[in-house]
Design an enzyme around this catalytic site. Structure first.
Site: not given
Length: 930
Positions: A13, A100, A102, A104, A330, A332, A377
């Site tokens: 991403e 990632d 997850d 999303e 990361y 976020r 993350h």
DNA sequence: CAGTGAGCGAGCTTCCGCTTGACTT
């Protein structure tokens, strides 16, 4: 035809991640990034593909009648990304989607597959930390796309779209244009409103308490220490926490409680000064405190706010720079986990900087407390397998300060507990005689009182040596209070006894960090969105900042009330948490996407669906919802949110008239008390200014701001006959309310000006709704400028009237552009400038240029397309338009005003400046080591 | 919230979550 070698394309991403991973994977791999989502539902009408434009549901981007099928489009700014990914794919014979791990991320992988249409084998790759070993490991555990997880994401996405795009228009119709509602922002707003409601309802309580500075004798160290008087006889003395929000004493605990007033407190103080004091009990307990977990997004934002004074946006922006510069992981994230190599690095640094005694035997492991954590993350920590000290980074300014914070927090998280002792000493006061004190609720007669002193000493600081969390109020974790060694029965003397008065305070308003923390607790919003949630509710004028505090507007009160009353379950604080449970079921293959969405949109038998709720609006009384009482019910004072702003109103008394006045935008709702409302009403027009007296009538001339802008008028005498209307005159655009003088005002009031005679009729010049104009009988002509009203001569007027009326100034303007003949009608198409901006017309049909169209670049094909579209939907509208024609017209003019105001307000929000400086610094890191 | 004359097209706003640019000063 890349013959020589086989390559694998890996897509992640983030570009920063791509660079790092490329280093681990070597030459057989090409690593590229998607930069987040690459396709999404259309954002507005113009981005809906042409073939769906006629559909009823096109506005939503979701076919609600056919299994909630979504339209996905690639936004223009994403097209270059897709192109370059396709080019990279052409070189590869294998594709690994390494977005990632997850919900999303799985969806992004799915969208990538849909858009890239790979012809080579495609697998899903997931890793949870960016280390060579973790990535090598993940290569051995490739899998297929998890379509259940993708379904869960799509359910979330579509539900949010339906909520936002169905409920927002309700607000446009019932309240004001440009408002919005959504699963996250509406609850965030409600939190702020609810807190303000508590503050408005809050009633303060006054109470007194007593402190005593005690002396333990010459040998004691420290000799003097502080204590509180906690009991008088068998009654406990009330503290702030014994009062509720109504200012009432609450009955808590077993002992009866007495609230002291000043007299009672002073009586007791006098008595204690003369009392015999002795130690009754000494209680000591060991104290240990574990370190704080490493940072995640919310905790980093809070601490950056408290320690460095950063806003949420600022913290994220600086963190982004640190991340891109390779200084931190990361930013976020909702995870507090550290990779094994990070734990090793932190422990090594603890040993090096603080020594072995500060290093616990085994590594500390943190697990997330965030309920819906996706854990894609790591925690936010210094990057790399060994941590650079802040000095070694060569950073400076904000970047240095934030790095230092993150570094210390991470190192501290692997340090030993803080150890110490807490001591509680109870002291008996034998009063010189019996004392009687009374309060409204109780009367106490006593001959003893009790005092309490508390102490805390830290014998081993452990992690506190590296990092102490800041607190908004109260004692921080490293605060110490030392008491002398005391033994039971020991006599003490009072140096000083102080009685002090206090008032209970209403609950504090949310700040940015505390609101974000609350949202996280309620599982609302995600790390990537916390900063933008605040931006949204501020941009909508639901919330404004006063210092650090978030203050809701009356508009937010009105919108929240509407949502609470008519969309109750949608603004329930548990709505998102419940949704997350349902999404987990979808992700686990135990619930179906279509069923979930259908229940939500069409209802599920018991509960009404969103569609019905947003269609049946008859019982929503906007005026009632927008009106709030001030003070007691019988105050007769109300505050109302209207399209022209917020006003206070006083109900008419007897046969008198009601009064109204504007409420300043920056007045917090809890400060609009009855007194304040009366003060506002006392000068009804906030900006009114008296310019002097009319020379003839001797009445005052005032300048005011009104419904149609600034104007001057004459204040009528009290005894003027009923129905007399005062003369008024709008200010010219060149004039200003603050500077206009009496002479100018009189000139304006003297309008219309008689210019002269023409064709036996009087010609007058005046200002009107459409600007300055001339009038001769019923024949009127526009003037060029407002000044002409005063300067135009009869000769010039004659010249103007000699021009034919129909083809006046407007038509004399040449078309902006000619587009040739419309292939459909064979009529010539031209682009013209109109009231609503540029439009294309063939003389019969007219169509506005859309967003993205440009006068300079528009092609004949596009012109014809717009006209064809317009013709297609033209006739249907006419019939529907007839009835509310008048209302619609009124709405328009006001809507424009509010929009203009809003955009002006929004303008200053920018966040670029800091980026460059820190990026520059990041590149010059080698020069300064420690 | 002041009250003044005509005659001409509306279209769009909005959601939440992933990510970084590239307009300008």
């Amino acid at each position: 035809m890349a013959a020589e070698s086989t390559k694998t394309l890996v897509i992640v991403e983030s570009p920063t991640k791509a660079t790092k991973i490329a280093g681990y994977l070597g030459d057989d791999y090409i690593v590229e990034s998607s930069r987040g989502h690459i396709s999404d539902l259309p954002t507005n009408a113009s981005s809906v593909p042409a073939k769906y434009k006629g559909e009823k549901w096109a506005r939503l981007g979701v076919d609600v009648d056919h299994d909630f099928e979504a339209i996905y489009v690639v936004p223009p700014e994403k097209k270059p990304t897709i192109t370059s990914l396709k080019q990279a794919l052409a070189e590869a014979d294998e594709l690994l989607l390494a977005t990632d791990g997850d919900r999303e991320g799985e969806a992004i992988a799915w969208h990538l597959q849909r858009q890239l249409k790979p012809k080579v084998p495609t697998r899903r790759m997931v890793f949870h930390e960016i280390t060579e070993s973790a990535i090598r490991e993940s290569l051995t555990q490739l899998r297929d796309l998890d379509m259940d997880l993708v379904d869960a994401q799509e359910t979330r996405r579509i539900l949010d779209r339906l909520y936002g795009f169905e409920v927002s228009p309700v607000l446009w119709r019932k309240m004001t244009q440009n408002l919005s509602a959504g699963r996250v922002q509406s609850v965030a707003t409600r939190l702020v409103v609810d807190r303000e409601r508590e503050r408005i309802a809050f009633r303060s309580a006054a109470y007194w308490d007593l402190a005593a500075q005690l002396d333990a004798g010459a040998e004691a160290e420290p000799r003097s220490f502080r204590s509180r008087v906690t009991e008088i006889g068998d009654h406990r003395i009330a503290q702030g926490r014994d009062f509720d929000a109504r200012g009432q004493l609450t009955a808590s605990g077993s002992a009866p409680v007495i609230a002291l007033d000043e007299t009672a407190a002073n009586t007791i103080a006098d008595s204690i000064r003369a009392a015999d004091l002795s130690v009754k009990q000494v209680e000591s307990k060991p104290y240990t405190r574990r370190p704080y977990a490493p940072f995640r997004t919310t905790t980093m934002q809070q601490e950056a706010g408290r320690k460095l004074g950063f806003s949420a946006q600022r913290a994220m922006s600086v963190a982004q720079d640190l991340y891109e510069g390779g200084y931190i992981t990361y930013m976020r994230t909702d995870s507090v986990q550290l990779s094994n190599s990070a734990i090793t690095a932190a422990r090594a640094q603890v040993k090096q900087l603080f020594g072995d005694s500060y290093l616990p035997k085994s590594p500390r492991v943190y697990t997330s407390k965030v309920k819906n954590a996706q854990e894609a993350h790591e925690a936010i920590r210094p990057a790399g397998d060994t941590f650079r000290t802040p000095a070694q980074t060569g950073l400076n300014g904000d970047a240095f300060r934030l790095y230092e914070l993150i570094w210390m927090r991470t190192v501290a998280s692997q340090m030993a507990d803080a150890v110490g002792e807490t001591v509680t000493v109870r002291i008996q006061a034998d009063l010189p005689g019996s004392v009687t004190v009374t309060s409204p609720a109780a009367q106490v007669t006593a001959d003893t009182a009790q005092l309490v002193a508390s102490g805390r000493t830290i014998t081993f600081h452990g992690f506190l040596k590296a990092y102490v969390e800041s607190v908004d109020d109260g004692a921080s974790d490293d605060q110490q209070t030392r008491l002398p060694q005391l033994s039971q029965g020991q006599a003490l003397s009072a140096e000083e006894v102080i009685a002090a008065g206090h008032e209970t305070r209403p609950p504090a308003r949310y700040t940015e960090p505390s609101l974000v923390a609350k949202l996280e607790e309620l599982e609302i919003g995600r790390p990537s969105t916390y900063a933008s949630i605040l931006r949204t509710i501020t941009a909508r004028d639901y919330v404004f900042k006063r210092g650090a505090a978030l203050v809701p507007t009356w508009l937010a009160f009105a919108v929240t009330r509407l949502l609470e009353e008519h969309f109750t379950q949608l603004v329930d604080y548990d709505f998102t948490a419940k949704l997350e449970q349902t999404l987990d079921l979808v992700a686990g293959g135990n619930a179906e996407r279509v069923r979930v969405l259908s229940d939500f949109y069409f209802g599920d038998g018991d509960a009404e669906g969103l569609k019905e709720l947003t269609t049946e609006l008859g019982d929503i009384d906007a005026r009632k919802i927008s009106t709030f009482g001030i003070g007691d019910l019988d105050s007769g004072l109300t505050v109302r949110v209207g399209r022209y702003g917020t006003i206070v109103e006083q109900a008419p008394e007897g046969d008198g008239e009601g009064k109204r006045a504007a409420v300043p935008d920056d007045l917090p709702p809890d400060e609009l008390t009855v007194e304040k409302a009366k003060e506002l009403l006392a000068r009804p027009m906030g900006e009114e200014r008296e310019l002097g007296l009319h020379p003839d009538t001797h009445r005052p001339i005032v300048a005011r701001s009104g419904r149609f802008g600034p104007y001057v008028t004459e204040v009528l005498a009290e005894d003027a006959p009923k129905g007399t209307k005062p003369r008024t005159g709008s200010l010219f655009s060149s004039m200003d309310l603050d500077t206009i003088d009496l002479d100018t005002a009189l000139k304006l009031l003297s309008l219309p000006r008689t210019v002269g005679e023409l064709d036996g009729e009087t010609v007058t010049a005046q200002n009107g709704r459409y600007g300055p104009y001339l009038k001769k009988g019923s024949d009127s002509r526009s003037l060029e400028t407002e000044e002409q009203i005063f300067t135009v001569t009869i000769d010039q007027a004659k010249a103007i009237y000699d021009q034919p009326k129909r083809r006046g100034r407007a038509a004399a303007k040449p078309p902006l552009k000619e587009l040739g003949n419309d292939p459909n009608t064979e009529k010539p198409m031209v682009v013209k400038d109109g009231r609503f901006g540029p439009y294309v017309t063939d003389g019969e049909t007219m169509a506005s240029l859309r967003r993205g169209d440009d006068v300079e670049t528009i092609t004949p094909e596009r012109g014809a397309e717009l006209l064809a579209e317009k013709r297609a939907k033209g006739p249907a509208k006419k019939a529907a338009k007839k009835a509310p024609a008048k209302k619609a017209a009124a709405k328009k003019s006001t809507a424009k005003k509010t929009t203009a105001k809003k955009t002006a307000k929004k303008a200053p929000a920018k966040k670029t400046a800091a980026k460059k400086t820190t990026a520059k610094k990041a590149t010059s890191s080698s020069s300064s080591g420690s």
